[in-house]
Scaffold this motif. Structure first.
Motif, PDB file in Angstrom:
ATOM      1  N   MET A   1       4.042  -4.539  -6.928  1.00 20.80           N
ATOM      2  CA  MET A   1       3.826  -5.350  -8.126  1.00 20.80           C
ATOM      3  C   MET A   1       4.504  -6.717  -8.023  1.00 20.80           C
ATOM      4  N   LYS A   2       5.429  -6.868  -7.084  1.00 19.12           N
ATOM      5  CA  LYS A   2       6.105  -8.144  -6.868  1.00 19.12           C
ATOM      6  C   LYS A   2       5.312  -9.068  -5.944  1.00 19.12           C
ATOM      7  N   ILE A   3       4.276  -8.555  -5.324  1.00 16.76           N
ATOM      8  CA  ILE A   3       3.427  -9.372  -4.463  1.00 16.76           C
ATOM      9  C   ILE A   3       2.567 -10.289  -5.318  1.00 16.76           C
ATOM     10  N   SER A   4       2.395 -11.527  -4.896  1.00 12.39           N
ATOM     11  CA  SER A   4       1.595 -12.491  -5.663  1.00 12.39           C
ATOM     12  C   SER A   4       0.197 -11.937  -5.937  1.00 12.39           C
ATOM     13  N   PRO A   5      -0.339 -12.160  -7.137  1.00  7.07           N
ATOM     14  CA  PRO A   5      -1.658 -11.635  -7.482  1.00  7.07           C
ATOM     15  C   PRO A   5      -2.750 -12.057  -6.510  1.00  7.07           C
ATOM     16  N   GLU A   6      -2.662 -13.269  -5.963  1.00  4.30           N
ATOM     17  CA  GLU A   6      -3.694 -13.721  -5.035  1.00  4.30           C
ATOM     18  C   GLU A   6      -3.573 -13.056  -3.666  1.00  4.30           C
ATOM     19  N   LEU A   7      -2.401 -12.501  -3.365  1.00  2.72           N
ATOM     20  CA  LEU A   7      -2.202 -11.806  -2.097  1.00  2.72           C
ATOM     21  C   LEU A   7      -2.474 -10.309  -2.197  1.00  2.72           C
TER      22      LEU A   7
ATOM     23  N   ARG B   1       7.081   2.293  -3.950  1.00  7.31           N
ATOM     24  CA  ARG B   1       5.953   1.494  -3.459  1.00  7.31           C
ATOM     25  C   ARG B   1       5.300   0.672  -4.575  1.00  7.31           C
ATOM     26  N   ARG B   2       5.016   1.292  -5.695  1.00  6.69           N
ATOM     27  CA  ARG B   2       4.321   0.582  -6.761  1.00  6.69           C
ATOM     28  C   ARG B   2       5.154  -0.598  -7.261  1.00  6.69           C
TER      29      ARG B   2
END
Length: 277
Positions: free
Chosen positions: A133-139, A128-129
């Motif tokens: 961590m691959k999700i865009s920082p703004e999302l 999960r982590r």
């Protein structure tokens, strides 16, 4: 494991599919007939919450969900009886990852997109982590729950879902499989997803190392022929995609093949191969 329906076409009241049919989504929350595990066990109860998302004249979709069983919520009956929509998604949950709480109920919404999922991934707690961590920082701050489904959704948005849904889902699945294989080369990924921007309806049926979740489509106005006379029919020029048919008339429903990406626009159903490798 869950059950869901997705509709697009001429506007109908939500209860046409969610509550009225003899094998409606609410009935399936207690008496699913096709929700089998890989070992052959039937999971007939889907009581870990529900949700509906719908599009009308407004750009942003409406959303109503709760962690109560669908059969237990009287507000659901009333809303479905009074809300009419041209495109809607509805979902009943049987949790495999994430607690039973409203934030983990489907559909998930981002701007003008809604997304729902039936399936699972093995070892989600271990990976999960790395996935998130691959999700865009703004999302990333928009994540509210703890499910694999919501993680998949925001990964797909990160990879360009609003611009190219198929390519975004392909990249998401490849990234997830790479992370999963680093942990367990025999790991399992099973995806039966429906999502929409209110203009087009998309579904994905894909499995890795496991028999796929069921998925069916119908454009036949008599796909609920058992309900002729007083029970609902769908209007001509409409499409329904479901986890399992809303009746027992199999010849009115077409099984969507595994490893398929389906696009529905103006009642044209296009199903194509999802991944070549």
């Amino acid at each position: 494991m869950c059950r869901w329906i997705a509709y697009t076409g001429k506007p109908v009241y939500l209860d046409t599919l969610v509550t009225k049919p003899d094998h409606s989504l609410v009935v399936q929350s207690r008496h699913s007939q096709m929700n089998f595990t890989n070992s052959g066990e039937l999971l007939s109860i889907n009581g870990d919450g529900f949700g509906i998302g719908w599009f009308d004249e407004r750009e942003e979709p409406g959303l109503f969900k709760d962690d109560l069983p669908a059969w237990h919520n009287t507000n659901l009956d009333s809303l479905c009886h009074h809300i009419k929509a041209q495109t809607f998604l509805a979902h009943i949950r049987a949790s495999t990852t994430g607690d039973i709480q409203r934030a983990n109920c489907h559909p998930f919404r981002y701007k003008n997109w809604i997304f729902q999922h039936n399936g699972h991934i093995s070892h989600f707690n271990k990976i999960r982590r790395e996935l998130q961590m691959k999700i865009s920082p703004e999302l990333f701050p928009l994540l509210q729950g703890t499910t694999d489904s919501e993680t998949f959704f925001y990964l797909a948005i990160t990879y360009g879902l609003p611009d190219n849904p198929k390519a975004a889902m392909q990249k998401m699945v490849r990234e997830v499989l790479q992370v999963l294989n680093d942990v367990d080369k025999d790991g399992v990924l099973n995806l039966s997803c429906a999502f929409s921007d209110g203009n087009k309806l998309y579904t994905l049926r894909y499995s890795y190392n496991e028999a796929p979740m069921t998925q069916f489509v119908s454009t036949d106005t008599n796909c609920m022929q058992e309900f002729a006379n007083s029970k609902p029919q769908i209007p001509a020029g409409s499409t329904i995609i479901v986890s399992e048919p809303l009746d027992n008339i199999s010849d009115k429903w077409t099984k969507i093949p595994n490893n398929s990406f389906t696009t529905v626009f103006q009642n044209e159903v296009k199903t194509e191969r999802f991944l070549d490798d």
